[in-house]
Design an enzyme around this catalytic site. Sequence first.
Site, PDB file in Angstrom:
ATOM      1  N   LYS A  83       0.867  -1.178   0.000  1.00 24.23           N
ATOM      2  CA  LYS A  83       0.000   0.000   0.000  1.00 24.23           C
ATOM      3  C   LYS A  83       0.898   1.221   0.000  1.00 24.23           C
ATOM      4  CE  LYS A  83      -4.531   0.787   0.526  1.00 24.23           C
ATOM      5  NZ  LYS A  83      -5.700   0.030   0.106  1.00 24.23           N
ATOM      6  N   GLY A 183     -27.154   0.369   2.275  1.00 30.52           N
ATOM      7  CA  GLY A 183     -26.344   1.158   1.338  1.00 30.52           C
ATOM      8  C   GLY A 183     -26.528   0.707  -0.088  1.00 30.52           C
ATOM      9  N   GLY A 185     -25.078   2.037  -2.944  1.00 27.45           N
ATOM     10  CA  GLY A 185     -24.097   2.774  -3.738  1.00 27.45           C
ATOM     11  C   GLY A 185     -23.548   1.916  -4.865  1.00 27.45           C
ATOM     12  N   VAL A 187     -21.624  -0.611  -4.942  1.00 22.52           N
ATOM     13  CA  VAL A 187     -21.713  -2.062  -4.742  1.00 22.52           C
ATOM     14  C   VAL A 187     -23.149  -2.480  -4.419  1.00 22.52           C
ATOM     15  CG1 VAL A 187     -20.851  -4.048  -3.460  1.00 22.52           C
ATOM     16  CG2 VAL A 187     -19.345  -2.103  -3.873  1.00 22.52           C
TER      17      VAL A 187
HETATM   18  P1  NAD Z   1     -20.659   4.216  -2.180  1.00 27.48           P
HETATM   19  O1  NAD Z   1     -20.163   5.443  -1.505  1.00 27.48           O
HETATM   20  O2  NAD Z   1     -20.854   4.209  -3.634  1.00 27.48           O
HETATM   21  O3  NAD Z   1     -22.052   3.771  -1.519  1.00 27.48           O
HETATM   22  C1  NAD Z   1     -22.324   3.823  -0.153  1.00 27.48           C
HETATM   23  C2  NAD Z   1     -23.830   4.043  -0.025  1.00 27.48           C
HETATM   24  O4  NAD Z   1     -24.174   3.904   1.354  1.00 27.48           O
HETATM   25  C3  NAD Z   1     -24.286   5.414  -0.476  1.00 27.48           C
HETATM   26  O5  NAD Z   1     -25.393   5.274  -1.333  1.00 27.48           O
HETATM   27  C4  NAD Z   1     -24.656   6.108   0.827  1.00 27.48           C
HETATM   28  O6  NAD Z   1     -25.710   7.033   0.665  1.00 27.48           O
HETATM   29  C5  NAD Z   1     -25.086   4.944   1.676  1.00 27.48           C
HETATM   30  N1  NAD Z   1     -25.033   5.153   3.122  1.00 27.48           N
HETATM   31  C6  NAD Z   1     -24.133   5.852   3.831  1.00 27.48           C
HETATM   32  N2  NAD Z   1     -24.435   5.800   5.137  1.00 27.48           N
HETATM   33  C7  NAD Z   1     -25.539   5.029   5.250  1.00 27.48           C
HETATM   34  C8  NAD Z   1     -26.332   4.592   6.340  1.00 27.48           C
HETATM   35  N3  NAD Z   1     -26.057   4.951   7.602  1.00 27.48           N
HETATM   36  N4  NAD Z   1     -27.403   3.812   6.099  1.00 27.48           N
HETATM   37  C9  NAD Z   1     -27.712   3.454   4.834  1.00 27.48           C
HETATM   38  N5  NAD Z   1     -27.009   3.843   3.763  1.00 27.48           N
HETATM   39  C10 NAD Z   1     -25.933   4.621   3.968  1.00 27.48           C
HETATM   40  O7  NAD Z   1     -19.653   3.053  -1.725  1.00 27.48           O
HETATM   41  P2  NAD Z   1     -19.415   1.644  -2.451  1.00 27.48           P
HETATM   42  O8  NAD Z   1     -18.332   1.794  -3.434  1.00 27.48           O
HETATM   43  O9  NAD Z   1     -20.723   1.072  -2.830  1.00 27.48           O
HETATM   44  O10 NAD Z   1     -18.810   0.811  -1.227  1.00 27.48           O
HETATM   45  C11 NAD Z   1     -19.627   0.388  -0.151  1.00 27.48           C
HETATM   46  C12 NAD Z   1     -18.746  -0.267   0.898  1.00 27.48           C
HETATM   47  O11 NAD Z   1     -18.032  -1.366   0.320  1.00 27.48           O
HETATM   48  C13 NAD Z   1     -17.666   0.655   1.473  1.00 27.48           C
HETATM   49  O12 NAD Z   1     -17.447   0.302   2.818  1.00 27.48           O
HETATM   50  C14 NAD Z   1     -16.435   0.311   0.653  1.00 27.48           C
HETATM   51  O13 NAD Z   1     -15.226   0.575   1.359  1.00 27.48           O
HETATM   52  C15 NAD Z   1     -16.621  -1.169   0.457  1.00 27.48           C
HETATM   53  N6  NAD Z   1     -15.949  -1.720  -0.735  1.00 27.48           N
HETATM   54  C16 NAD Z   1     -16.263  -1.232  -1.961  1.00 27.48           C
HETATM   55  C17 NAD Z   1     -15.649  -1.780  -3.078  1.00 27.48           C
HETATM   56  C18 NAD Z   1     -15.989  -1.287  -4.472  1.00 27.48           C
HETATM   57  O14 NAD Z   1     -15.688  -1.997  -5.442  1.00 27.48           O
HETATM   58  N7  NAD Z   1     -16.616  -0.136  -4.628  1.00 27.48           N
HETATM   59  C19 NAD Z   1     -14.711  -2.819  -2.943  1.00 27.48           C
HETATM   60  C20 NAD Z   1     -14.417  -3.304  -1.666  1.00 27.48           C
HETATM   61  C21 NAD Z   1     -15.048  -2.731  -0.563  1.00 27.48           C
END
Ligand code: NAD
Length: 371
Positions: A83, A183, A185, A187
Amino acid sequence: MSSVQVFEKLAEYRYEQIVFCQDKATGLRAIVAIHDTTLGPALGGCRMYPYASEEAAIVDVLRLARGMTYKAAASGLNLGGGKSVIIGDPEQDKSEELMRSFGRYVETLGGRYIVAEDVGTSTEDMEHIRIETSHVVGIDVTHGGSGDPGPFTALGVMHGMRACVEEVFGSPSLEGRIVAVQGLGHVGWHLCELLHEEGASLIVSDLREEVVERAIREFGAKPVEPDEILTIPCDILAPCALGAVVNDGSLASFRCSIIAGSANNVLLEARHGEALTKRGILYAPDYVINAGGLINVADELEGYNQTRVTKRVARIYDSMRTIIAISKRDGVPTNVAADTLALERIDAISSIERLHTGHPYGLERRRRETL
Ligand code: NAD
């Protein structure tokens, strides 16, 4: 942290290398940590963050690098863990010169470390780094990059869920299973799509009302308030928003059989894995089932191929089955079993390390050359 303490810290968890990078002209202050390259070159994101102190940056980069070793190993990737962090505010301190300066440092490592995006860095930054080094992934799709990792992370989570459902309910089918997704988002939304196709019933929550409305329309999802999602009765709880959702305060209130989501650091502390086992809840270790994004981006190293990625991500099902088996074999919670899976793989490969040719990429090549 004095230099002596840094060496103690490196020795404690067997870090291979830490590199401090500074460039007065661009203001670059960065640290690269390489934890373990037994399985292959260390791949991990570059985080840009205004750390309060140099010590905070060192602690963070070491912790994150080690996490990548476990994640790559448990995902079956031929990659090690590393990292990097750039100390600074990405909004104010970032520039093309800064990223290119960092890229030149990555180049000096000769492929032992491969950089990717992380918090505070973007595809555009990777493009700037790429001018100086080929040891970078997460580049723009127009240059052969892998694009948004979200759909592949979601796919991996679904495969991990299938293994858990098979263990708990006797069949890997998700049809009719009730899944609560926190959530929607990058994912969470794709996960809902996949689960809906599989015939699961969805309960959803997000802070953004419009996306909840869309999930109701498109998936027939049942909406609940953000403070209800963790305690709603369901088969599977899928945290896809925030970390640390399993903590002393929340533990007693879960009403699910399985916790399997994409969020990083779902357990506030490792001991919460044991606590979930005691409550009879099967936990799918986060770094294992959310590895689809890493598998996707790492594929750029071989010339990006989506069909291959889809196949590799499907193996998260097998990894999860193995973790459940190790958990039973050793009588340990699944989060500990995931670490065991990673370490057993590294140990097995390091036993042939004595014959290692020194090539950073190559288990296959090492094997060929030592026959
Ligand atoms: P993102 O920011 O696109 O989506 C997160 C969503 O959660 C948003 O829509 C937000 O409004 C919602 N949210 C925030 N607080 C909330 C709450 N208290 N209750 C309900 N909803 C809430 O993030 P992402 O890329 O979808 O990632 C989601 C999680 O997965 C994160 O923890 C990230 O670190 C992890 N992750 C993501 C990836 C990836 O490929 N994007 C890979 C590994 C891990």
